[in-house]
Design a protein around this motif. Structure first.
Motif, PDB file in Angstrom:
ATOM      1  N   ASN A  33       0.835  -1.198   0.000  1.00 34.99           N
ATOM      2  CA  ASN A  33       0.000   0.000   0.000  1.00 34.99           C
ATOM      3  C   ASN A  33       0.870   1.248   0.000  1.00 34.99           C
ATOM      4  OD1 ASN A  33      -2.400  -1.484   0.106  1.00 34.99           O
ATOM      5  ND2 ASN A  33      -2.324  -1.578   2.330  1.00 34.99           N
ATOM      6  N   ARG A  34       0.310   2.323  -0.496  1.00 34.00           N
ATOM      7  CA  ARG A  34       0.996   3.618  -0.438  1.00 34.00           C
ATOM      8  C   ARG A  34       1.216   3.960   1.034  1.00 34.00           C
ATOM      9  NH1 ARG A  34       1.284   8.462  -3.525  1.00 34.00           N
ATOM     10  NH2 ARG A  34       1.343  10.287  -2.163  1.00 34.00           N
ATOM     11  N   PRO A  35       2.445   4.326   1.403  1.00 33.46           N
ATOM     12  CA  PRO A  35       2.683   4.710   2.795  1.00 33.46           C
ATOM     13  C   PRO A  35       1.783   5.885   3.192  1.00 33.46           C
ATOM     14  CG  PRO A  35       4.762   4.402   1.643  1.00 33.46           C
ATOM     15  CD  PRO A  35       3.674   4.354   0.608  1.00 33.46           C
ATOM     16  N   THR A  36       1.349   5.898   4.436  1.00 31.69           N
ATOM     17  CA  THR A  36       0.475   6.967   4.907  1.00 31.69           C
ATOM     18  C   THR A  36       1.301   8.149   5.389  1.00 31.69           C
ATOM     19  OG1 THR A  36       0.415   6.001   7.116  1.00 31.69           O
ATOM     20  CG2 THR A  36      -1.341   5.351   5.596  1.00 31.69           C
ATOM     21  N   GLY A  37       0.658   9.289   5.510  1.00 29.33           N
ATOM     22  CA  GLY A  37       1.297  10.469   6.060  1.00 29.33           C
ATOM     23  C   GLY A  37       2.266  11.164   5.125  1.00 29.33           C
ATOM     24  N   PRO A  86      -2.914   4.048  -4.362  1.00 25.39           N
ATOM     25  CA  PRO A  86      -3.285   3.534  -3.029  1.00 25.39           C
ATOM     26  C   PRO A  86      -2.835   2.083  -2.814  1.00 25.39           C
ATOM     27  CG  PRO A  86      -5.083   4.813  -3.940  1.00 25.39           C
ATOM     28  CD  PRO A  86      -4.047   4.677  -5.038  1.00 25.39           C
TER      29      PRO A  86
END
Length: 127
Positions: A33-37, A86
């Motif tokens: 997944n795309r890293p968050t933040g 995403p």
């Protein structure tokens, strides 16, 4: 500058494409997944270290390197920020010359974290 690392260990999925001997190759796929933040100042760098017999690298069907003759790659890295979705798919293709012993070594290297994402953010101290 701050740096955060995510090692892409299991779950790698393996496929062998046999066809004729010249086209035989081993392909490893891994979703992530795309890293968050992430903000506009954060770059996501794909790093592949110490993996031999690597022929091609793709993320979301976009080639980062294409098949070539050199069988050794000490360390390569690419800024993949603009390619991230995403949900993402990383594909590593290995040379036809990879042997059964190479395959086991490759699995161990992937398990050990030879492939990683590095989130790099320029901080106030860099200005």
């Amino acid at each position: 500058m701050s740096r955060h690392t995510i090692r892409l260990r299991n779950p790698w999925k393996w496929n062998e494409h046999t066809g004729d001997a010249a086209a035989a190759r081993l392909v490893a796929h891994r979703p992530f997944n795309r890293p968050t933040g992430l903000d506009s100042g954060t770059r996501v760098i794909l790093v592949i270290a110490d993996i031999a017999v690597l022929a091609a690298v793709q993320i979301n069907d976009q080639p980062l390197i294409t098949p070539r003759q050199e069988p050794e790659i000490a360390q390569q890295q690419w800024d993949i920020t603009s390619l991230l979705k995403p949900r993402n798919q990383l594909q590593l293709v290995y040379h036809a010359s990879a042997t059964a012993g190479d395959t086991e070594v490759l699995r161990q290297q992937l398990d050990a974290g030879s492939v990683r994402l590095e989130m790099v953010t320029a901080g106030d101290s860099d200005r």
